[in-house]
Enzyme design. Structure first.
Site, PDB file in Angstrom:
ATOM      1  N   GLU A  60      -5.340  -0.458  -8.208  1.00  0.00           N
ATOM      2  CA  GLU A  60      -4.341   0.509  -8.690  1.00  0.00           C
ATOM      3  C   GLU A  60      -3.169  -0.304  -9.250  1.00  0.00           C
ATOM      4  O   GLU A  60      -2.615  -1.153  -8.546  1.00  0.00           O
ATOM      5  CB  GLU A  60      -3.830   1.384  -7.537  1.00  0.00           C
ATOM      6  CG  GLU A  60      -4.821   2.411  -7.039  1.00  0.00           C
ATOM      7  CD  GLU A  60      -4.281   3.221  -5.855  1.00  0.00           C
ATOM      8  OE1 GLU A  60      -4.659   4.390  -5.728  1.00  0.00           O
ATOM      9  OE2 GLU A  60      -3.484   2.690  -5.043  1.00  0.00           O
TER      10      GLU A  60
ATOM     11  N   SER B 131       0.832  -1.210   0.000  1.00  0.00           N
ATOM     12  CA  SER B 131       0.000   0.000   0.000  1.00  0.00           C
ATOM     13  C   SER B 131       0.860   1.251   0.000  1.00  0.00           C
ATOM     14  O   SER B 131       0.339   2.339  -0.111  1.00  0.00           O
ATOM     15  CB  SER B 131      -0.929  -0.007   1.201  1.00  0.00           C
ATOM     16  OG  SER B 131      -0.240  -0.402   2.354  1.00  0.00           O
TER      17      SER B 131
ATOM     18  N   HIS C 208      -2.493  -2.988  -6.460  1.00  0.00           N
ATOM     19  CA  HIS C 208      -3.006  -2.634  -5.136  1.00  0.00           C
ATOM     20  C   HIS C 208      -4.515  -2.849  -5.069  1.00  0.00           C
ATOM     21  O   HIS C 208      -5.275  -2.128  -5.702  1.00  0.00           O
ATOM     22  CB  HIS C 208      -2.633  -1.169  -4.832  1.00  0.00           C
ATOM     23  CG  HIS C 208      -2.955  -0.739  -3.447  1.00  0.00           C
ATOM     24  ND1 HIS C 208      -3.243   0.565  -3.115  1.00  0.00           N
ATOM     25  CD2 HIS C 208      -3.040  -1.442  -2.280  1.00  0.00           C
ATOM     26  CE1 HIS C 208      -3.491   0.631  -1.816  1.00  0.00           C
ATOM     27  NE2 HIS C 208      -3.367  -0.561  -1.299  1.00  0.00           N
TER      28      HIS C 208
ATOM     29  N   ASN D  13      -4.429   6.120  -1.247  1.00  0.00           N
ATOM     30  CA  ASN D  13      -3.891   6.349   0.098  1.00  0.00           C
ATOM     31  C   ASN D  13      -3.338   7.756   0.273  1.00  0.00           C
ATOM     32  O   ASN D  13      -3.290   8.266   1.388  1.00  0.00           O
ATOM     33  CB  ASN D  13      -2.838   5.296   0.442  1.00  0.00           C
ATOM     34  CG  ASN D  13      -3.492   3.984   0.835  1.00  0.00           C
ATOM     35  OD1 ASN D  13      -4.660   3.956   1.217  1.00  0.00           O
ATOM     36  ND2 ASN D  13      -2.757   2.888   0.732  1.00  0.00           N
TER      37      ASN D  13
HETATM   38  N1  3HC Z   1     -16.857 -11.517   1.443  1.00  0.00           N
HETATM   39  C1  3HC Z   1     -18.071 -11.603   0.854  1.00  0.00           C
HETATM   40  N2  3HC Z   1     -19.066 -10.750   1.123  1.00  0.00           N
HETATM   41  C2  3HC Z   1     -18.842  -9.806   2.051  1.00  0.00           C
HETATM   42  C3  3HC Z   1     -17.603  -9.657   2.710  1.00  0.00           C
HETATM   43  C4  3HC Z   1     -16.586 -10.575   2.360  1.00  0.00           C
HETATM   44  N3  3HC Z   1     -15.368 -10.529   2.919  1.00  0.00           N
HETATM   45  N4  3HC Z   1     -17.688  -8.608   3.570  1.00  0.00           N
HETATM   46  C5  3HC Z   1     -18.919  -8.118   3.452  1.00  0.00           C
HETATM   47  N5  3HC Z   1     -19.633  -8.829   2.542  1.00  0.00           N
HETATM   48  C6  3HC Z   1     -21.001  -8.614   2.085  1.00  0.00           C
HETATM   49  C7  3HC Z   1     -22.008  -8.949   3.152  1.00  0.00           C
HETATM   50  O1  3HC Z   1     -22.360 -10.307   3.101  1.00  0.00           O
HETATM   51  C8  3HC Z   1     -23.170  -8.068   2.769  1.00  0.00           C
HETATM   52  O2  3HC Z   1     -23.879  -8.640   1.700  1.00  0.00           O
HETATM   53  P1  3HC Z   1     -25.443  -8.266   1.464  1.00  0.00           P
HETATM   54  O3  3HC Z   1     -25.539  -6.781   1.445  1.00  0.00           O
HETATM   55  O4  3HC Z   1     -25.762  -8.882   0.154  1.00  0.00           O
HETATM   56  O5  3HC Z   1     -26.125  -8.874   2.625  1.00  0.00           O
HETATM   57  C9  3HC Z   1     -22.489  -6.827   2.217  1.00  0.00           C
HETATM   58  O6  3HC Z   1     -21.181  -7.219   1.859  1.00  0.00           O
HETATM   59  C10 3HC Z   1     -22.416  -5.728   3.231  1.00  0.00           C
HETATM   60  O7  3HC Z   1     -21.738  -6.211   4.381  1.00  0.00           O
HETATM   61  P2  3HC Z   1     -22.108  -5.803   5.862  1.00  0.00           P
HETATM   62  O8  3HC Z   1     -23.599  -5.629   5.997  1.00  0.00           O
HETATM   63  O9  3HC Z   1     -21.422  -6.771   6.779  1.00  0.00           O
HETATM   64  O10 3HC Z   1     -21.394  -4.435   6.142  1.00  0.00           O
HETATM   65  P3  3HC Z   1     -21.369  -3.087   5.333  1.00  0.00           P
HETATM   66  O11 3HC Z   1     -22.700  -2.783   4.741  1.00  0.00           O
HETATM   67  O12 3HC Z   1     -20.728  -2.089   6.231  1.00  0.00           O
HETATM   68  O13 3HC Z   1     -20.384  -3.365   4.110  1.00  0.00           O
HETATM   69  C11 3HC Z   1     -18.176  -2.983   3.422  1.00  0.00           C
HETATM   70  C12 3HC Z   1     -19.100  -3.768   4.339  1.00  0.00           C
HETATM   71  C13 3HC Z   1     -18.368  -3.416   2.000  1.00  0.00           C
HETATM   72  C14 3HC Z   1     -16.763  -3.322   3.885  1.00  0.00           C
HETATM   73  C15 3HC Z   1     -18.497  -1.461   3.529  1.00  0.00           C
HETATM   74  O14 3HC Z   1     -18.593  -1.087   4.871  1.00  0.00           O
HETATM   75  C16 3HC Z   1     -17.465  -0.589   2.871  1.00  0.00           C
HETATM   76  O15 3HC Z   1     -17.460  -0.411   1.671  1.00  0.00           O
HETATM   77  N6  3HC Z   1     -16.570  -0.016   3.693  1.00  0.00           N
HETATM   78  C17 3HC Z   1     -15.458   0.805   3.204  1.00  0.00           C
HETATM   79  C18 3HC Z   1     -14.355  -0.092   2.753  1.00  0.00           C
HETATM   80  C19 3HC Z   1     -13.174   0.695   2.269  1.00  0.00           C
HETATM   81  O16 3HC Z   1     -13.156   1.914   2.253  1.00  0.00           O
HETATM   82  N7  3HC Z   1     -12.156  -0.043   1.893  1.00  0.00           N
HETATM   83  C20 3HC Z   1     -10.926   0.536   1.439  1.00  0.00           C
HETATM   84  C21 3HC Z   1      -9.993   0.587   2.575  1.00  0.00           C
HETATM   85  S1  3HC Z   1      -8.476   1.320   2.135  1.00  0.00           S
HETATM   86  C22 3HC Z   1      -7.561   0.072   1.552  1.00  0.00           C
HETATM   87  O17 3HC Z   1      -7.931  -1.066   1.518  1.00  0.00           O
HETATM   88  C23 3HC Z   1      -6.205   0.461   1.065  1.00  0.00           C
HETATM   89  C24 3HC Z   1      -5.110   0.013   2.013  1.00  0.00           C
HETATM   90  O18 3HC Z   1      -3.892   0.170   1.330  1.00  0.00           O
HETATM   91  C25 3HC Z   1      -5.070   0.813   3.277  1.00  0.00           C
END
Ligand code: 3HC
Length: 288
Positions: A154, A121, A142, A193
């Protein structure tokens, strides 16, 4: 170049999801490698849980699920993991000396045509490429957490990355059902990031200054900006240690004090309050 076999190094938070997407969506033959059996077991458990979520909501069938799992192999042996791979995706811990030594070994064992892509990252792709004798075949790939759901990849060019390497990874990303963007310069934080980490850091400053409670800061961003998660929940989700590491790289590489980390993040890492992975960060995750 046609990619058929993928090796994923690291079965952790990102590695397990990357392996799953490669097997489930890309239909690649995947070998996951980690250094201890317990890491592989926990990665495979996360894959099974995630696949079950897709089955439950009807996104994939039971037979797709079985076939996906059958495409994923695991090993503790690095040579075995990479010796037949067309693409090696490295998703090990963000430790530059360790990454470089692992990639130097990968370079020894992987076929000469194989591309080495790093899910780092923040670490310089040029530096990672220099640890191998094939820097033209090294690039950043990424993924975003959770890799099973997040659409972006990315693709980062190091100084010596060849056009052909970028194009192959672009094609692989499309095959994984993702939307690739090309980061043309190897710059700390790449695109996302560079924007996200200062925002998360600023949220930690707000907590440390007592401006608002974590719940209200998160509420402000979910309701005021339509973020799916507030910044403090996202900090817990990404990991306080990972975020601090990225801010440190950004400060050290650019020398720009605007990226300086909040002291609160440093204290939380010292106290092992790393977020979801240790059960506590800005929130208590032990009940969830
Ligand atoms: N595998 C399969 N399905 C998954 C899953 C997984 N690991 N995690 C969540 N889901 C599914 C759930 O089953 C649910 O499905 P449904 O809506 O059909 O029932 C759906 O995703 C939503 O899950 P939740 O209800 O548990 O929770 P949320 O509504 O909060 O969604 C999330 C979870 C998709 C993670 C959402 O909160 C989100 O988009 N969060 C932001 C994530 C983000 O910003 N990520 C980037 C981080 S930065 C990064 O990674 C870069 C690094 O370098 C730092």
């Amino acid at each position: 170049m046609e990619i058929k076999r993928v090796a994923v190094l690291g079965a952790g938070l990102m590695g397990h999801g990357i392996a799953q997407v490669c097997a489930q969506v890309g239909k690649f033959d995947v070998t996951v490698r980690d250094i201890e059996q317990r890491f592989i077991d926990s990665g495979m458990k996360m894959i099974q849980d995630s696949i079950q979520r897709f089955v439950k909501k009807g996104a994939i069938s039971e037979s797709d699920a079985k076939e996906t799992l059958a495409r994923i192999h695991s090993t503790l042996d690095l040579k075995e993991a990479v010796q037949d791979a067309d693409l090696v995706i490295e998703a090990i811990t963000e430790n530059p000396p360790l990454k470089k030594s692992v990639l130097a070994e990968v370079d020894k064992y992987a076929p000469s045509h194989a591309i080495i892509a790093s899910n780092t990252s923040s670490i310089s792709i040029t530096e990672i490429g220099a640890a191998t004798k094939r820097p033209e075949k090294v690039c950043g790939m990424h993924f975003f957490n959770p890799p099973q759901l997040m659409k972006l990849i990315e693709i980062i060019r190091g100084l010596k990355t060849a056009d052909e390497t970028v194009e192959t990874i672009r094609q692989v990303s499309l095959k994984l059902g993702k939307e690739p963007v090309v980061v043309k310069k190897d710059t700390p934080g790449f695109i996302v990031n560079r924007i996200l980490i200062p925002a998360l850091n600023e949220a930690a400053f707000l907590v440390a200054e007592g401006v608002a409670d974590p719940e209200d800061i998160d509420k402000a961003c979910t309701l005021g900006l339509n973020w799916p998660m507030g910044p403090l929940k996202l900090l817990d989700y990404v990991g306080i240690d990972t975020t601090l590491f990225i801010t440190d790289v950004m400060v050290n590489e650019t020398g720009d004090p605007k990226f300086r980390p909040s002291n609160l993040l440093k204290q939380m890492v010292r106290a092992n309050l790393l977020g979801r992975k240790t059960g506590r960060g800005f929130y208590d995750w032990t009940e969830k």
